[in-house]
Write a protein that holds these residues in place. Sequence first.
Motif, PDB file in Angstrom:
ATOM      1  N   ARG A 160      39.517 118.310  72.246  1.00 32.21           N
ATOM      2  CA  ARG A 160      40.270 117.886  71.054  1.00 32.21           C
ATOM      3  C   ARG A 160      39.319 117.485  69.928  1.00 32.21           C
ATOM      4  O   ARG A 160      38.384 116.719  70.114  1.00 32.21           O
ATOM      5  CB  ARG A 160      41.180 116.714  71.406  1.00 32.21           C
ATOM      6  N   GLN A 161      39.590 118.041  68.718  1.00 30.16           N
ATOM      7  CA  GLN A 161      38.824 117.708  67.524  1.00 30.16           C
ATOM      8  C   GLN A 161      39.754 117.684  66.324  1.00 30.16           C
ATOM      9  O   GLN A 161      40.785 118.360  66.323  1.00 30.16           O
ATOM     10  CB  GLN A 161      37.727 118.754  67.272  1.00 30.16           C
ATOM     11  N   PRO A 162      39.409 116.941  65.279  1.00 27.44           N
ATOM     12  CA  PRO A 162      40.277 116.900  64.097  1.00 27.44           C
ATOM     13  C   PRO A 162      40.474 118.256  63.442  1.00 27.44           C
ATOM     14  O   PRO A 162      41.545 118.551  62.928  1.00 27.44           O
ATOM     15  CB  PRO A 162      39.524 115.931  63.155  1.00 27.44           C
ATOM     16  N   HIS A 163      39.428 119.113  63.467  1.00 29.65           N
ATOM     17  CA  HIS A 163      39.494 120.386  62.731  1.00 29.65           C
ATOM     18  C   HIS A 163      39.919 121.562  63.586  1.00 29.65           C
ATOM     19  O   HIS A 163      40.032 122.679  63.082  1.00 29.65           O
ATOM     20  CB  HIS A 163      38.130 120.694  62.103  1.00 29.65           C
ATOM     21  N   ALA A 164      40.153 121.346  64.879  1.00 23.18           N
ATOM     22  CA  ALA A 164      40.488 122.476  65.749  1.00 23.18           C
ATOM     23  C   ALA A 164      41.360 121.994  66.898  1.00 23.18           C
ATOM     24  O   ALA A 164      41.120 120.926  67.454  1.00 23.18           O
ATOM     25  CB  ALA A 164      39.221 123.132  66.290  1.00 23.18           C
ATOM     26  N   PRO A 165      42.373 122.771  67.276  1.00 18.76           N
ATOM     27  CA  PRO A 165      43.222 122.391  68.392  1.00 18.76           C
ATOM     28  C   PRO A 165      42.480 122.501  69.701  1.00 18.76           C
ATOM     29  O   PRO A 165      41.488 123.224  69.822  1.00 18.76           O
ATOM     30  CB  PRO A 165      44.370 123.404  68.328  1.00 18.76           C
ATOM     31  N   ALA A 166      42.946 121.779  70.716  1.00 16.09           N
ATOM     32  CA  ALA A 166      42.317 121.836  72.027  1.00 16.09           C
ATOM     33  C   ALA A 166      42.556 123.174  72.703  1.00 16.09           C
ATOM     34  O   ALA A 166      41.788 123.587  73.555  1.00 16.09           O
ATOM     35  CB  ALA A 166      42.842 120.707  72.922  1.00 16.09           C
ATOM     36  N   GLY A 167      43.621 123.865  72.338  1.00 11.16           N
ATOM     37  CA  GLY A 167      43.895 125.171  72.919  1.00 11.16           C
ATOM     38  C   GLY A 167      44.787 125.137  74.142  1.00 11.16           C
ATOM     39  O   GLY A 167      45.053 126.173  74.730  1.00 11.16           O
ATOM     40  N   VAL A 168      45.225 123.951  74.537  1.00  8.68           N
ATOM     41  CA  VAL A 168      46.157 123.823  75.660  1.00  8.68           C
ATOM     42  C   VAL A 168      47.548 123.628  75.091  1.00  8.68           C
ATOM     43  O   VAL A 168      47.808 122.662  74.384  1.00  8.68           O
ATOM     44  CB  VAL A 168      45.781 122.636  76.570  1.00  8.68           C
ATOM     45  N   LEU A 169      48.439 124.538  75.398  1.00  8.25           N
ATOM     46  CA  LEU A 169      49.759 124.531  74.801  1.00  8.25           C
ATOM     47  C   LEU A 169      50.762 123.767  75.667  1.00  8.25           C
ATOM     48  O   LEU A 169      50.458 123.369  76.788  1.00  8.25           O
ATOM     49  CB  LEU A 169      50.217 125.972  74.553  1.00  8.25           C
ATOM     50  N   SER A 170      51.947 123.601  75.150  1.00 11.89           N
ATOM     51  CA  SER A 170      52.947 122.773  75.811  1.00 11.89           C
ATOM     52  C   SER A 170      53.571 123.475  77.011  1.00 11.89           C
ATOM     53  O   SER A 170      53.844 124.672  76.976  1.00 11.89           O
ATOM     54  CB  SER A 170      54.056 122.406  74.824  1.00 11.89           C
ATOM     55  N   PHE A 171      53.787 122.699  78.063  1.00 11.87           N
ATOM     56  CA  PHE A 171      54.519 123.162  79.236  1.00 11.87           C
ATOM     57  C   PHE A 171      55.906 122.523  79.240  1.00 11.87           C
ATOM     58  O   PHE A 171      56.125 121.476  78.651  1.00 11.87           O
ATOM     59  CB  PHE A 171      53.779 122.779  80.524  1.00 11.87           C
ATOM     60  N   ARG A 172      56.839 123.175  79.921  1.00  8.03           N
ATOM     61  CA  ARG A 172      58.200 122.654  80.015  1.00  8.03           C
ATOM     62  C   ARG A 172      58.286 121.677  81.175  1.00  8.03           C
ATOM     63  O   ARG A 172      57.712 121.911  82.240  1.00  8.03           O
ATOM     64  CB  ARG A 172      59.176 123.805  80.224  1.00  8.03           C
ATOM     65  N   ASP A 173      59.057 120.605  80.982  1.00  4.18           N
ATOM     66  CA  ASP A 173      59.139 119.600  82.032  1.00  4.18           C
ATOM     67  C   ASP A 173      60.222 119.953  83.050  1.00  4.18           C
ATOM     68  O   ASP A 173      60.942 120.958  82.919  1.00  4.18           O
ATOM     69  CB  ASP A 173      59.362 118.204  81.438  1.00  4.18           C
ATOM     70  N   ALA A 174      60.350 119.110  84.080  1.00  2.00           N
ATOM     71  CA  ALA A 174      61.296 119.376  85.162  1.00  2.00           C
ATOM     72  C   ALA A 174      62.730 119.428  84.652  1.00  2.00           C
ATOM     73  O   ALA A 174      63.523 120.281  85.076  1.00  2.00           O
ATOM     74  CB  ALA A 174      61.156 118.305  86.245  1.00  2.00           C
ATOM     75  N   ALA A 175      63.084 118.535  83.736  1.00  2.35           N
ATOM     76  CA  ALA A 175      64.450 118.515  83.197  1.00  2.35           C
ATOM     77  C   ALA A 175      64.780 119.811  82.483  1.00  2.35           C
ATOM     78  O   ALA A 175      65.898 120.331  82.601  1.00  2.35           O
ATOM     79  CB  ALA A 175      64.616 117.321  82.254  1.00  2.35           C
ATOM     80  N   CYS A 176      63.827 120.351  81.738  1.00  2.00           N
ATOM     81  CA  CYS A 176      64.035 121.619  81.034  1.00  2.00           C
ATOM     82  C   CYS A 176      64.315 122.740  82.028  1.00  2.00           C
ATOM     83  O   CYS A 176      65.207 123.576  81.818  1.00  2.00           O
ATOM     84  CB  CYS A 176      62.813 121.936  80.191  1.00  2.00           C
ATOM     85  N   HIS A 177      63.584 122.771  83.136  1.00  3.73           N
ATOM     86  CA  HIS A 177      63.806 123.803  84.146  1.00  3.73           C
ATOM     87  C   HIS A 177      65.166 123.652  84.825  1.00  3.73           C
ATOM     88  O   HIS A 177      65.841 124.639  85.097  1.00  3.73           O
ATOM     89  CB  HIS A 177      62.682 123.772  85.183  1.00  3.73           C
ATOM     90  N   ARG A 178      65.570 122.411  85.087  1.00  8.97           N
ATOM     91  CA  ARG A 178      66.895 122.193  85.695  1.00  8.97           C
ATOM     92  C   ARG A 178      68.001 122.689  84.764  1.00  8.97           C
ATOM     93  O   ARG A 178      68.945 123.362  85.203  1.00  8.97           O
ATOM     94  CB  ARG A 178      67.097 120.712  86.007  1.00  8.97           C
ATOM     95  N   LEU A 179      67.899 122.345  83.487  1.00 11.27           N
ATOM     96  CA  LEU A 179      68.922 122.761  82.525  1.00 11.27           C
ATOM     97  C   LEU A 179      68.975 124.285  82.404  1.00 11.27           C
ATOM     98  O   LEU A 179      70.056 124.878  82.372  1.00 11.27           O
ATOM     99  CB  LEU A 179      68.638 122.129  81.167  1.00 11.27           C
TER     100      LEU A 179
END
Length: 271
Positions: free
Chosen positions: A173-192
């Motif tokens: 993680r840096q102010p000028h660049a994203p870490a490159g790890v994107l969002s994952f869906r949580d357990a509730a999202c998978h259940r729905l």
Amino acid sequence: MNAPLSLAPSAPANTSNDTDWSQRVAHAFSRAAPHYRRHARAQAAMAEALWSYLPASADHILDIGCGPGDLAYALAAHYAGARLTGVDLSYAMLHEARKQPHQQQLTWLCADAARLPLADASQALIVSNLAIQWCPDLQATLEELRRVIRPGGRAVINTLAPGTLSEIEQVWRQPHAPAGVLSFRDAACHRLAAHAAGWSGITVDQACERFHYPDLRAVMDSIKGVGAQVSGRDVRRTRGDIERARRRYETLRDHRGLPVTYQRLTLVLDA
């Protein structure tokens, strides 16, 4: 060393970018196919969690995201006489799968999990290890799996939840660049999504799995080496960025090495 890597898509569902995203995923995994097994220690270990959820018998089995076919071959050996289809987006992964000793009951199919060229209610069991996180439309994918499963059939699926690769995100993680790890869906999202897709029995179990590596290069090889490098196309890392990440990661070292955390979700879906 390359930029930090992504294990999950950020492409929104139902957009014109879905085809481009699938092509990028397929390309990344095709590049990794020849050396996938050498780096896939974490993936192989997490696949072991699937076995305790599998039914005693099944005659038609579908392996979604089969990669070089190791799980598919193990399933074919376990379910003697069953017809098994391994599906993957990458032709190169399927080429690796075909290199193993031929078994008559195995078929390899290059296809998208959300658009399977299979008949309705044709499968007794669906198994998938760390593949559906790549599908931008989770509900559509689970609807497609529901379409091809028989009444009384089961899907057993490993995927990933938020908190996966937390160390990677922290050290890059840096102010000028994203870490490159994107969002994952949580357990509730998978259940729905599973409920909306029409599955009648839905169980989601979560477990934290942590693996250790000797240095930063080995950590990043464990991700890039299995094909999980899709995002970050516009990120350029300098030598200084890499050295900064290395120093940060060293503060996380324990007696086993540098940790990499996966939050594994196991979905057990009954039709």
